[in-house]
Motif scaffolding. Structure first.
Motif, mmCIF file in Angstrom:
data_model
loop_
_atom_site.group_PDB
_atom_site.id
_atom_site.type_symbol
_atom_site.label_atom_id
_atom_site.label_comp_id
_atom_site.label_asym_id
_atom_site.label_seq_id
_atom_site.Cartn_x
_atom_site.Cartn_y
_atom_site.Cartn_z
ATOM 1 N N GLY A 188 10.941 -13.122 -25.228
ATOM 2 C CA GLY A 188 11.171 -12.799 -26.638
ATOM 3 C C GLY A 188 12.637 -12.456 -26.879
ATOM 4 N N MET A 189 12.874 -11.971 -28.073
ATOM 5 C CA MET A 189 14.238 -11.630 -28.434
ATOM 6 C C MET A 189 14.579 -10.212 -27.959
ATOM 7 N N GLU A 190 15.871 -9.896 -28.025
ATOM 8 C CA GLU A 190 16.285 -8.530 -27.684
ATOM 9 C C GLU A 190 15.962 -7.652 -28.889
ATOM 10 N N ALA A 191 15.012 -6.719 -28.721
ATOM 11 C CA ALA A 191 14.546 -5.903 -29.850
ATOM 12 C C ALA A 191 15.366 -4.623 -29.986
ATOM 13 N N ILE A 192 15.893 -4.114 -28.894
ATOM 14 C CA ILE A 192 16.739 -2.906 -28.921
ATOM 15 C C ILE A 192 18.068 -3.273 -28.270
ATOM 16 N N ARG B 255 14.511 -6.243 -24.083
ATOM 17 C CA ARG B 255 14.182 -7.613 -24.466
ATOM 18 C C ARG B 255 12.719 -7.855 -24.099
ATOM 19 N N TYR B 256 11.916 -8.294 -25.069
ATOM 20 C CA TYR B 256 10.514 -8.607 -24.764
ATOM 21 C C TYR B 256 10.466 -9.826 -23.850
ATOM 22 N N PRO B 257 9.509 -9.841 -22.906
ATOM 23 C CA PRO B 257 9.402 -11.008 -22.042
ATOM 24 C C PRO B 257 9.264 -12.263 -22.916
ATOM 25 N N GLY C 283 13.621 2.327 -41.005
ATOM 26 C CA GLY C 283 14.183 0.979 -41.042
ATOM 27 C C GLY C 283 13.134 0.004 -41.519
ATOM 28 N N PRO C 284 13.555 -1.213 -41.850
ATOM 29 C CA PRO C 284 12.597 -2.207 -42.345
ATOM 30 C C PRO C 284 11.715 -2.736 -41.224
ATOM 31 N N ASN C 285 10.718 -3.532 -41.566
ATOM 32 C CA ASN C 285 9.870 -4.139 -40.545
ATOM 33 C C ASN C 285 10.726 -4.962 -39.597
ATOM 34 N N GLY C 286 10.426 -4.844 -38.315
ATOM 35 C CA GLY C 286 11.155 -5.646 -37.323
ATOM 36 C C GLY C 286 12.458 -5.002 -36.870
ATOM 37 N N ALA C 287 12.769 -3.792 -37.385
ATOM 38 C CA ALA C 287 14.052 -3.151 -37.022
ATOM 39 C C ALA C 287 14.063 -2.712 -35.557
ATOM 40 N N GLY C 288 12.866 -2.492 -34.996
ATOM 41 C CA GLY C 288 12.804 -2.045 -33.597
ATOM 42 C C GLY C 288 12.262 -0.635 -33.457
ATOM 43 N N LYS C 289 11.701 -0.090 -34.550
ATOM 44 C CA LYS C 289 11.230 1.297 -34.523
ATOM 45 C C LYS C 289 10.128 1.495 -33.480
ATOM 46 N N SER C 290 9.085 0.654 -33.545
ATOM 47 C CA SER C 290 7.957 0.825 -32.611
ATOM 48 C C SER C 290 8.420 0.639 -31.172
ATOM 49 N N THR C 291 9.266 -0.338 -30.962
ATOM 50 C CA THR C 291 9.744 -0.612 -29.608
ATOM 51 C C THR C 291 10.473 0.619 -29.064
ATOM 52 N N LEU C 292 11.335 1.186 -29.894
ATOM 53 C CA LEU C 292 12.102 2.355 -29.435
ATOM 54 C C LEU C 292 11.167 3.541 -29.170
HETATM 55 P P1 ADP Z 1 9.395 -2.220 -36.264
HETATM 56 O O1 ADP Z 1 8.522 -1.216 -35.618
HETATM 57 O O2 ADP Z 1 10.676 -1.646 -36.794
HETATM 58 O O3 ADP Z 1 8.694 -3.040 -37.302
HETATM 59 P P2 ADP Z 1 9.216 -3.611 -33.723
HETATM 60 O O4 ADP Z 1 9.724 -2.673 -32.706
HETATM 61 O O5 ADP Z 1 7.747 -3.769 -33.856
HETATM 62 O O6 ADP Z 1 9.884 -3.265 -35.138
HETATM 63 O O7 ADP Z 1 9.830 -5.054 -33.437
HETATM 64 C C1 ADP Z 1 11.211 -5.261 -33.174
HETATM 65 C C2 ADP Z 1 11.414 -6.741 -32.858
HETATM 66 O O8 ADP Z 1 10.752 -7.052 -31.635
HETATM 67 C C3 ADP Z 1 10.836 -7.669 -33.920
HETATM 68 O O9 ADP Z 1 11.696 -8.750 -34.097
HETATM 69 C C4 ADP Z 1 9.534 -8.124 -33.325
HETATM 70 O O10 ADP Z 1 9.218 -9.428 -33.736
HETATM 71 C C5 ADP Z 1 9.826 -8.096 -31.822
HETATM 72 N N1 ADP Z 1 8.609 -7.801 -31.056
HETATM 73 C C6 ADP Z 1 7.788 -6.728 -31.217
HETATM 74 N N2 ADP Z 1 6.767 -6.764 -30.343
HETATM 75 C C7 ADP Z 1 6.945 -7.896 -29.597
HETATM 76 C C8 ADP Z 1 6.229 -8.502 -28.519
HETATM 77 N N3 ADP Z 1 5.120 -7.943 -28.017
HETATM 78 N N4 ADP Z 1 6.720 -9.654 -28.007
HETATM 79 C C9 ADP Z 1 7.845 -10.219 -28.489
HETATM 80 N N5 ADP Z 1 8.570 -9.695 -29.502
HETATM 81 C C10 ADP Z 1 8.138 -8.545 -30.067
#
Ligand code: ADP
Length: 410
Positions: free
Chosen positions: A17-21, A13-15, A38-47
């Protein structure tokens, strides 16, 4: 093959923010090529950022070489030597005034002596094809060259795993192809590679395993032809079926022998077609395409009309047509590329109904007519708005008013 990276029920969960993973488990074997799709916002970068400890899971465990990742500075430094991360935007990764200094940054930080730094930089630049670029300022390079500098910077530390966030973003098609070739070469040299992308055409032929991610969760994980071959999951992840896979499925429906290992390249596809050309093929009598303008017709009778025609598939073009299908609880088989998909069905001898509005009705007729002229295949388009709404199945009124542009008997 030995597992090199593993996620055990990780959440993040981003501080503020929402739970991304939201609870992901998977493993990556040494030497594998994996696409996280996955589509934009799926959580790829976060993972991906969890793979080298840039992000620490809120709960669950990440393991590298079967050991839980530790997050103290010295452990992270060691981890980042073994798991290299290439950012989506090379400009954010390149920090030094010359290519040499930039690529040398990692080895210098790891405390290599001068000779070892020179060797590491030379080897990395050779791998990415940038020998001779040592003194060049990175900001004067093309997008593809900058990407290679960023990759060289990571390669200079000789990592086991290379993580690429959207590796081809910002590159032109030939730059993208070159880059994917480079990734293959690196993999051939023993590197485990994971990329994130929303480009199925890129991921399908390249990956050994595809992981479909949606809304912070894995919805499918398999070899690409299985992962991308299931329309339900592909749609769910806002993706599309790769063209080669779609084509092979279509040919399979026409009796072509499709090998268990689905075509991954044009070469594979040509082989399938050539094999089939040696066998005689009698096409069935073509099916009919019926068009309905939902703005000009009482649509509540459509479910009954469809029920009387069990084999028919329905496609919708345009927002109002899709809304109408939802209101009448009509299951849609096609929501994009609808006319061509219905043409393909017709060529297999199957009927379809296209729900649409306004001038799109004419577009269906025009496309079918153009296809008929090109191919010599006569396919009927029936306008449901100008025909008896309830003709008995099998007695479809195919040749309707000559003046009606939307009704075409080709
Ligand atoms: P993807 O790489 O698949 O586009 P991300 O991992 O960037 O997805 O994002 C996953 C979710 O986490 C999205 O809903 C995005 O808005 C949220 N998110 C990404 N970075 C941050 C951040 N720094 N703070 C809060 N929320 C974030």
């Amino acid at each position: 093959m030995k597992v090199i990276l593993e996620a055990r029920d990780v959440r993040y969960r981003y501080p503020r923010g929402m739970e991304a993973i939201k609870g992901i488990s998977f493993h990556m074997r040494r030497g594998e090529k994996i696409a996280l799709v996955g589509p934009n916002g799926a959580g790829k970068s976060t993972l991906l950022q969890m793979f080298n400890g840039m992000i620490r899971p809120t709960s669950g465990t990440m393991l590298f070489d079967n050991e839980p990742i530790r997050y103290d500075i010295s452990s992270l430094r060691q981890l980042r030597k073994r798991v290299g991360y290439v950012l989506q935007n090379a400009d954010r990764q390149i920090i030094a005034p010359t290519v040499y200094q930039d690529v040398a940054f990692g080895p210098v930080n790891l405390g290599y002596d001068d000779q070892a730094v020179r060797e590491a930089v030379a080897t990395a630049l050779r791998h990415v094809g940038l020998v001779g670029f040592e003194r060049r300022p990175p900001h004067q390079l093309s997008g593809g060259e900058k990407k290679r500098v960023a990759i060289a910077g990571v390669l200079a530390m000789d990592p086991d795993v290379l993580v690429f966030d959207e590796p081809t973003s910002g590159l032109d098609p030939s730059g993208s192809e070159d880059l994917m070739e480079l990734l293959d070469e690196l993999n051939h040299n023993g590197k485990t590679i994971v990329i994130s992308t929303h480009d199925v055409e890129l991921a399908y032929p390249w990956a050994e395993r595809a992981i479909l991610l949606l809304d912070g969760q894995i919805i499918r994980e398999d070899v690409p032809d299985v992962a991308f071959g299931n329309t339900k999951y592909v749609r769910m992840a806002h993706l599309s079926v790769p063209t080669l896979l779609e084509l092979s499925a279509e040919l399979g429906k026409r009796g072509f022998m499709i090998p268990e290992r689905k075509p991954r390249s044009v070469l594979d596809m040509v082989h399938i077609i050539e094999n089939q050309l040696r066998k005689p093929y009698t096409p069935p009598a073509p099916g009919t395409i019926t068009v309905c303008n939902v703005d000009e017709r009482e649509t509540s009778s459509l479910p009954g009309w469809l029920k009387a025609r069990p084999g028919i598939a329905v496609g919708a073009m345009g927002t109002r047509a899709k809304q109408c299908a939802a209101t009448e609880c009509i299951a849609l088989e096609f929501t994009y590329g609808v006319i061509d998909k219905c043409l393909l069905r017709a060529l297999r001898g199957q009927d379809s109904l296209i729900l649409t509005t306004g001038s799109m009705v004419g577009r269906v007729a025009a496309r079918v007519e153009a296809y008929g002229k090109e191919s010599g295949n006569a396919i009927s388009v029936v306008n449901l708005n100008t025909t008896n709404p309830f003709p008995a199945p099998g007695h479809m009124d195919v040749e309707v008013s000559q003046n009606d542009l939307t009704s075409t008997k080709l």
